[in-house]
Scaffold this motif. Structure first.
Motif, mmCIF file in Angstrom:
data_model
loop_
_atom_site.group_PDB
_atom_site.id
_atom_site.type_symbol
_atom_site.label_atom_id
_atom_site.label_comp_id
_atom_site.label_asym_id
_atom_site.label_seq_id
_atom_site.Cartn_x
_atom_site.Cartn_y
_atom_site.Cartn_z
ATOM 1 N N SER A 100 13.081 -3.362 5.063
ATOM 2 C CA SER A 100 12.252 -2.912 3.945
ATOM 3 C C SER A 100 13.049 -2.207 2.860
ATOM 4 O O SER A 100 12.475 -1.686 1.910
ATOM 5 N N MET A 165 1.915 2.185 0.286
ATOM 6 C CA MET A 165 1.754 0.974 1.078
ATOM 7 C C MET A 165 0.964 -0.037 0.262
ATOM 8 O O MET A 165 0.140 0.327 -0.578
ATOM 9 N N MET A 194 0.558 -4.796 11.160
ATOM 10 C CA MET A 194 1.491 -3.778 10.671
ATOM 11 C C MET A 194 2.650 -3.550 11.637
ATOM 12 O O MET A 194 2.591 -3.907 12.817
ATOM 13 N N TYR A 198 4.478 2.445 11.849
ATOM 14 C CA TYR A 198 3.505 3.000 10.921
ATOM 15 C C TYR A 198 2.157 3.276 11.574
ATOM 16 O O TYR A 198 1.226 3.748 10.924
ATOM 17 N N VAL A 202 -0.842 5.295 9.715
ATOM 18 C CA VAL A 202 -2.003 4.536 9.257
ATOM 19 C C VAL A 202 -3.270 4.995 9.973
ATOM 20 O O VAL A 202 -4.321 5.198 9.343
ATOM 21 N N SER A 222 8.712 -5.355 9.312
ATOM 22 C CA SER A 222 7.800 -5.582 8.182
ATOM 23 C C SER A 222 7.825 -7.029 7.712
ATOM 24 O O SER A 222 6.846 -7.525 7.147
ATOM 25 N N LEU A 237 0.026 -4.502 6.158
ATOM 26 C CA LEU A 237 0.320 -3.250 5.462
ATOM 27 C C LEU A 237 1.824 -3.022 5.501
ATOM 28 O O LEU A 237 2.411 -2.878 6.580
ATOM 29 N N PRO A 239 5.459 -1.317 3.055
ATOM 30 C CA PRO A 239 5.881 -0.530 1.894
ATOM 31 C C PRO A 239 5.957 -1.415 0.646
ATOM 32 O O PRO A 239 6.262 -2.611 0.732
ATOM 33 N N GLU A 240 5.716 -0.834 -0.485
ATOM 34 C CA GLU A 240 5.681 -1.593 -1.743
ATOM 35 C C GLU A 240 6.985 -2.343 -1.991
ATOM 36 O O GLU A 240 6.977 -3.439 -2.558
ATOM 37 N N THR A 263 5.661 5.957 2.369
ATOM 38 C CA THR A 263 6.909 6.112 3.110
ATOM 39 C C THR A 263 8.036 6.274 2.094
ATOM 40 O O THR A 263 7.840 6.044 0.895
#
Length: 292
Positions: A100, A165, A194, A198, A202, A222, A237, A239-240, A263
């Motif tokens: 990620s 997220m 997910m 997390y 979550v 991820s 779900l 991280p961006e 995160t």
């Protein structure tokens, strides 16, 4: 036992045949057999059982193989570090990366870094956060990029900006009234995919919002989350920063409207360990990250 003997044993373990191992090492069979016998005498255990299928490792041999790989890896890392100890203008910089991190690493300044130090080579090892920290503790990498949450004991940390997220939604599970944002209420009861780490974060936010967390798949990467979501197994779900690696042709991605569901990518080093000049110069590029 010395590193030469360890390299010999690793060759035997991987080739499963003394003759083939000798050929790989560029030596003849008798010296290799002699070294194997010397190792077995020194350790007082049988390491290899010769049979019709070749050289099979005993339980002790399998243990030695795993440990020898670790020692040789650390020795190689030490040699790279010492070679680069001069002015920092050349050498190898060993980095550990989580999947990620791709949204932020390579960072823009790294293009300038390689321009200033064209003789520096990156040696990148990838794994999850715990694997990267393990590589750091063993000295295989000098610096690691990991993601919160994790136990920071014994580490010096530089934290990147908080990342919200995002929900990766297949066409069959697209929810949310807004085109770029989805609430926990709108995700309540929807099958969720997910990364295992997390789960606590979550679950806590869903409980705080009095929403139902319906887990369809828990996994260890991820990238797996994105793949399962893209194939219709649930809403992922992640991280961006993961959006750069997502094939968005079959999914809709929306930021999750929850301030607590964030995160941070974190640059870590082993506390108290001296870095090579190359690593020190690299670290300067992250001076604007929060230090803890």
């Amino acid at each position: 036992m010395n590193t030469r003997q360890m390299r010999y044993f690793v060759a035997i373990a991987e080739e499963r045949q003394i003759t083939a191992a000798a050929r790989r090492l560029g030596i003849t069979q008798p010296p290799l057999s002699h070294e194997l016998a010397a190792m077995e005498r020194e350790l007082g255990v049988r390491l290899v059982a010769r049979g019709p299928r070749g050289a099979e490792l005993t339980d002790a041999g399998r243990l030695l193989y795993r440990r020898a790989l670790e020692v040789l890896e650390m020795t190689s890392a030490m040699e790279r570090e010492v070679r680069s100890f001069g002015a920092g203008a050349s050498g190898t910089l060993s980095l550990g990366l989580v999947s990620s991190s791709s949204g932020q690493i390579p960072a823009p300044f790294m293009r300038e870094f390689v321009g200033d130090y064209p003789r520096v080579r990156f040696d990148v090892r990838e794994g999850n956060t715990f694997e990267v920290i393990d590589l750091l503790n063993k000295g295989v990498v000098e610096l690691g990029f990991v993601r919160t949450p994790f136990e920071a004991g014994g580490l010096e940390c530089r934290y990147g900006a908080p990342e919200p997220m995002v929900a990766v939604m297949p066409a069959s599970l697209t929810v949310g009234a807004r085109p770029d944002e989805v609430t926990l209420e709108e995700l309540s009861g929807v099958p969720i995919v997910m990364y295992r780490r997390y789960e606590a974060l979550v679950a806590e936010e869903f409980e705080r919002a009095s929403c139902e967390l319906a887990v369809a798949c828990m996994n260890d990467d991820s990238r797996t989350t994105c793949t399962w979501a893209r194939r219709g197994m649930g809403v992922g779900l992640v991280p961006e920063g993961m959006l750069e690696t997502v094939n968005a042709t079959a999914v809709t991605c929306k930021r999750v409207a929850c301030p607590g569901l964030v995160t941070r990518l974190t640059l870590v080093r082993e506390r108290g360990r001296r870095l090579s000049p190359v690593a020190e110069r690299f670290l300067e590029g992250f001076a604007d990250w929060d230090v803890a």
